[in-house]
Design a protein around this motif. Structure first.
Motif, mmCIF file in Angstrom:
data_model
loop_
_atom_site.group_PDB
_atom_site.id
_atom_site.type_symbol
_atom_site.label_atom_id
_atom_site.label_comp_id
_atom_site.label_asym_id
_atom_site.label_seq_id
_atom_site.Cartn_x
_atom_site.Cartn_y
_atom_site.Cartn_z
ATOM 1 N N LEU A 185 0.828 -1.201 0.000
ATOM 2 C CA LEU A 185 0.000 0.000 0.000
ATOM 3 C C LEU A 185 0.867 1.258 0.000
ATOM 4 O O LEU A 185 2.002 1.236 0.481
ATOM 5 C CB LEU A 185 -0.912 -0.003 1.234
ATOM 6 N N PRO A 186 0.351 2.344 -0.521
ATOM 7 C CA PRO A 186 1.108 3.604 -0.502
ATOM 8 C C PRO A 186 1.329 4.088 0.928
ATOM 9 O O PRO A 186 0.624 3.697 1.857
ATOM 10 C CB PRO A 186 0.193 4.569 -1.278
ATOM 11 N N ALA A 187 2.297 4.971 1.093
ATOM 12 C CA ALA A 187 2.570 5.558 2.405
ATOM 13 C C ALA A 187 1.318 6.244 2.939
ATOM 14 O O ALA A 187 0.576 6.892 2.193
ATOM 15 C CB ALA A 187 3.712 6.569 2.298
ATOM 16 N N GLY A 188 1.066 6.062 4.221
ATOM 17 C CA GLY A 188 -0.076 6.706 4.850
ATOM 18 C C GLY A 188 -1.340 5.879 4.880
ATOM 19 O O GLY A 188 -2.309 6.273 5.519
ATOM 20 N N GLU A 189 -1.346 4.710 4.204
ATOM 21 C CA GLU A 189 -2.529 3.856 4.203
ATOM 22 C C GLU A 189 -2.351 2.692 5.174
ATOM 23 O O GLU A 189 -1.265 2.143 5.312
ATOM 24 C CB GLU A 189 -2.818 3.327 2.795
ATOM 25 N N GLU A 190 -3.443 2.328 5.839
ATOM 26 C CA GLU A 190 -3.401 1.269 6.844
ATOM 27 C C GLU A 190 -3.592 -0.100 6.215
ATOM 28 O O GLU A 190 -4.426 -0.287 5.327
ATOM 29 C CB GLU A 190 -4.482 1.499 7.902
ATOM 30 N N GLY A 191 -2.799 -1.059 6.679
ATOM 31 C CA GLY A 191 -2.918 -2.417 6.183
ATOM 32 C C GLY A 191 -2.255 -3.394 7.123
ATOM 33 O O GLY A 191 -2.078 -3.108 8.314
ATOM 34 N N ILE A 192 -1.826 -4.528 6.593
ATOM 35 C CA ILE A 192 -1.193 -5.588 7.380
ATOM 36 C C ILE A 192 0.323 -5.430 7.289
ATOM 37 O O ILE A 192 0.879 -5.255 6.197
ATOM 38 C CB ILE A 192 -1.623 -6.969 6.860
ATOM 39 N N ILE A 246 0.620 1.535 9.667
ATOM 40 C CA ILE A 246 0.738 2.580 8.653
ATOM 41 C C ILE A 246 2.218 2.963 8.576
ATOM 42 O O ILE A 246 2.859 3.167 9.611
ATOM 43 C CB ILE A 246 -0.084 3.831 9.029
ATOM 44 N N LEU A 247 2.760 3.019 7.380
ATOM 45 C CA LEU A 247 4.134 3.484 7.189
ATOM 46 C C LEU A 247 4.067 4.858 6.551
ATOM 47 O O LEU A 247 3.657 5.008 5.400
ATOM 48 C CB LEU A 247 4.916 2.521 6.300
ATOM 49 N N ASP A 248 4.442 5.876 7.316
ATOM 50 C CA ASP A 248 4.374 7.241 6.818
ATOM 51 C C ASP A 248 5.495 7.518 5.829
ATOM 52 O O ASP A 248 6.487 6.788 5.758
ATOM 53 C CB ASP A 248 4.439 8.233 7.979
ATOM 54 N N SER A 249 5.347 8.602 5.074
ATOM 55 C CA SER A 249 6.316 8.929 4.027
ATOM 56 C C SER A 249 7.704 9.230 4.575
ATOM 57 O O SER A 249 8.704 9.099 3.866
ATOM 58 C CB SER A 249 5.810 10.129 3.210
ATOM 59 N N ASP A 250 7.791 9.630 5.851
ATOM 60 C CA ASP A 250 9.101 9.924 6.445
ATOM 61 C C ASP A 250 9.727 8.704 7.117
ATOM 62 O O ASP A 250 10.754 8.819 7.787
ATOM 63 C CB ASP A 250 8.988 11.062 7.453
#
Length: 302
Positions: A137-144, A179-183
């Motif tokens: 998933l793109p940065a900022g989106e919640e997933g596994i 969530i993995l943020d862009s930073d």
């Protein structure tokens, strides 16, 4: 040391030339032990840190502790604030598991304002947040959350079924939502099996816990789902207040502030049930709540 995280911490400490001391005194002796032991670094779970802080003098302890590494769960802001008053030290947030080792870390002050922050991904570790079809998933989106690295496990002994759910294509599936943020900041939002579904609507326990913490002076809170005799799921919460609290008044405040998002049932407790790792036992809370709900309704179901 009998846990994966504990063993890694012990080995890391010994390798850098320091001595490992496992405290055994009663909590009432903790203040004097911290001084006499000359411990400079503490590795501990949030609930363990809170229990120590509660028995320390209000004015703090003049000891050698300089850093406190907190793992095994999110550190409440109230606990961090109490740490600065009673055991002034640099607090380090860490995230990892037995299967993955340490995954992320950060100074608590650097991530305190960001909900669910677990830390920045450590060198040598690769993480991805994926959807139900394993697509990143793109940065900022919640997933596994899935993790891989040179220190990750590759399977479970004599448990092929569990291994198939956790280890796939070189990845360790943590069963955490994240969530993995862009930073590069990793935020862990909860367990995939903790999501509560009520009438088709998914409820994130961690988000609701954060909201409840802001409505009263609470030491800790746990949100979970429980079933009544008809098999209908209800959102429930167990909480431990820092001072005497009227449960009915608190429930009314929750309904006023959170409207339809308020828990249907609240339980005030002296402490939350936990396992040997310090994790809240939500299944035990669900059992207790289910019994209380059925008892309150009585044999007629009212």
């Amino acid at each position: 040391p009998f846990t994966g995280y504990g063993l890694v911490t012990v080995l890391r400490t010994l390798r850098t030339g320091f001595t490992v001391i496992e405290p055994m005194p009663h909590l009432e002796q903790m203040a004097s032990w911290l001084v006499s032991s000359r411990v400079s670094h503490v590795s501990i779970a949030p609930i363990g840190l809170r229990r120590i802080l509660d028995v320390l003098p209000a004015g703090g302890v003049a000891c050698d502790v300089r850093t406190i590494e907190v793992g095994g769960g999110a550190l409440p802001m109230s606990t961090h604030e109490l740490t600065q008053r009673r055991l002034p030290a640099v607090v380090i947030a860490t995230y990892g598991s037995t299967e993955t080792g340490n995954v992320a870390s950060a100074l608590f002050t650097a991530v305190a304002g960001r909900p669910d922050a677990a830390g920045y991904v450590l060198p040598g570790v690769t993480v991805q947040v994926v959807d139900a079809d394993d697509k990143p998933l793109p940065a900022g989106e919640e997933g596994i959350l899935r993790v891989r690295g040179t220190g990750t496990a590759t399977g479970y002994r004599d448990n092929d079924a569990a291994a198939a759910r956790t280890f796939r294509d070189g990845w360790v599936y943590t069963h955490d939502r994240a969530i993995l943020d862009s930073d590069g900041l990793l935020r862990v939002t909860g367990r995939t099996d903790d999501v509560i579904v009520v009438e088709g609507v998914k409820v994130n326990p961690q988000a609701l816990e954060e909201a409840l913490m802001g409505l009263a002076d609470l030491r800790e809170v746990a949100v979970f789902g429980a079933l009544d005799d008809n098999g209908v799921a209800a959102v429930c919460a167990a909480f431990v207040p820092n001072a005497p609290l009227d449960t009915d008044a608190f429930h009314a405040r929750c309904r006023e502030r959170l409207s339809g998002g308020a828990p249907a049932f609240l339980m005030q407790m002296q402490e939350l049930p936990r396992n040997a790792m310090g994790k809240v036992q939500r299944t035990e809370l669900a059992r207790m709540a289910g019994e209380a709900i059925r008892a309150r309704r009585g044999p007629g179901g009212a």
